[in-house]
Design an enzyme around this catalytic site. Sequence first.
Site, PDB file in Angstrom:
ATOM      1  N   HIS A   1       0.399   2.422   3.185  1.00 48.22           N
ATOM      2  CA  HIS A   1      -0.174   1.231   2.563  1.00 48.22           C
ATOM      3  C   HIS A   1      -0.176   1.337   1.046  1.00 48.22           C
ATOM      4  O   HIS A   1       0.179   2.387   0.473  1.00 48.22           O
ATOM      5  CB  HIS A   1      -1.594   0.994   3.094  1.00 48.22           C
ATOM      6  CG  HIS A   1      -2.563   2.111   2.831  1.00 48.22           C
ATOM      7  ND1 HIS A   1      -3.112   2.335   1.594  1.00 48.22           N
ATOM      8  CD2 HIS A   1      -3.083   3.062   3.670  1.00 48.22           C
ATOM      9  CE1 HIS A   1      -3.934   3.367   1.671  1.00 48.22           C
ATOM     10  NE2 HIS A   1      -3.930   3.843   2.908  1.00 48.22           N
TER      11      HIS A   1
ATOM     12  N   CYS B   1      -3.794   8.846   5.507  1.00 43.72           N
ATOM     13  CA  CYS B   1      -2.763   7.814   5.381  1.00 43.72           C
ATOM     14  C   CYS B   1      -1.802   8.155   4.246  1.00 43.72           C
ATOM     15  O   CYS B   1      -2.056   9.037   3.436  1.00 43.72           O
ATOM     16  CB  CYS B   1      -3.410   6.454   5.118  1.00 43.72           C
ATOM     17  SG  CYS B   1      -4.257   5.773   6.559  1.00 43.72           S
TER      18      CYS B   1
END
Length: 392
Positions: free
Chosen positions: A165, A181
């Site tokens: 992201h 992440c």
Amino acid sequence: MRKGDDVIGRLAFISLEKGDTLPDVARHFGLGIDEISAANPGIDRWAPEPGERILLPLRFILPDAPRRGIVINLAAMRLFHFKEDGESLMVFTYPVGIGTEERPSPTGQMYVERKAARPTWHVPASIAEDHRKKGDPLPPAVLPGPLNPLGEYALYLSKPTYLIHGTNKPASIGLRATNGCIRLYPEDIERLYENTTVKAPVYIVNQPYLLGRLNGVVYMEAHALPEDMDSVEFDKVYAKLRSLEKESGRTLDWSTVKRVAAEARGIPVPLFGIGPGGGKEIAEPIELDHPGELYGRPEVPELKADAWSVLAADMRDKTDAVRLAAIINHQGPPIPARVVSKGARHRVIAGPFNDVRDANEAIKRLKVDLAIDGTLIEPVKEIVERKEVKRR
């Protein structure tokens, strides 16, 4: 790139100008913070000297992984995106932020399960608990906007709870700073999002020692300092080098191998040529002009006496103050800060803020993120008005 090549890009040099920081230079040239610091040991990350000539490590050895879809090498903190174009293969590469030692990013083969623009961040229980302990409770979900750590785009991986992201903290790219992440600069995740399809394969590897060939030359790149050496991975590279030495019939300079591993600068270093003419086409680094404006560099508005501001620190050493102001400027979302010198003292002042609520929010973020005890500075105008009221 030509099929069979393992090395892409080219090294370059640039001279710094007044006010530059390594994170700003890194972002402009598509590099991560640790990446540019490792290539330039001894250079102050936040307060480098103007005129210093630094190396831009814009050459990379591709990881030992399938060349399709997305490949991420955690050790290099770099993502490679492969796209076939007829007979040729294109590769785009971006720096990434990855998981901390406590919450490392996963490795293995997975795929993009779904995509989302302007995603909502549903706060995991473990992260909510961390923030609660720091006195910074989070809501169950954070809507799109400047406070959303996912940024504007997200690729949800088939491994549950893990995403690729964007971010509202660009200065964290190239650091081990996430909860597992993979995080990209806002401009990079936008390109990756647009050019990635659902079901695209994703390979995440952790390869601190890389070998590659280009134009008949064998290169080596290292990303782990001796104290962090991965002996299993190093033994793999050692065995490959022995095999190449035997295959080529040439004697390898093992002192260079040791130096590359010990320095761990993340730069492909030529070791030796293989085959006829090998070693004759080693590209030298190029000199680049300073771009003037560095993309993404935080803007620092003029300090206003009639607006709310925050005293972050009062220091004797000006360089320390400049360094702290730069760190505060690179928070996400940014907190504008500058150094105001008077005599032998150098004050780091954050602001201006629209109102007392914004100023108090900045004080809270300085405490939670940087352990700084900020002091509120009232607008001069309001102080004058209070005195007038008292006289009445």
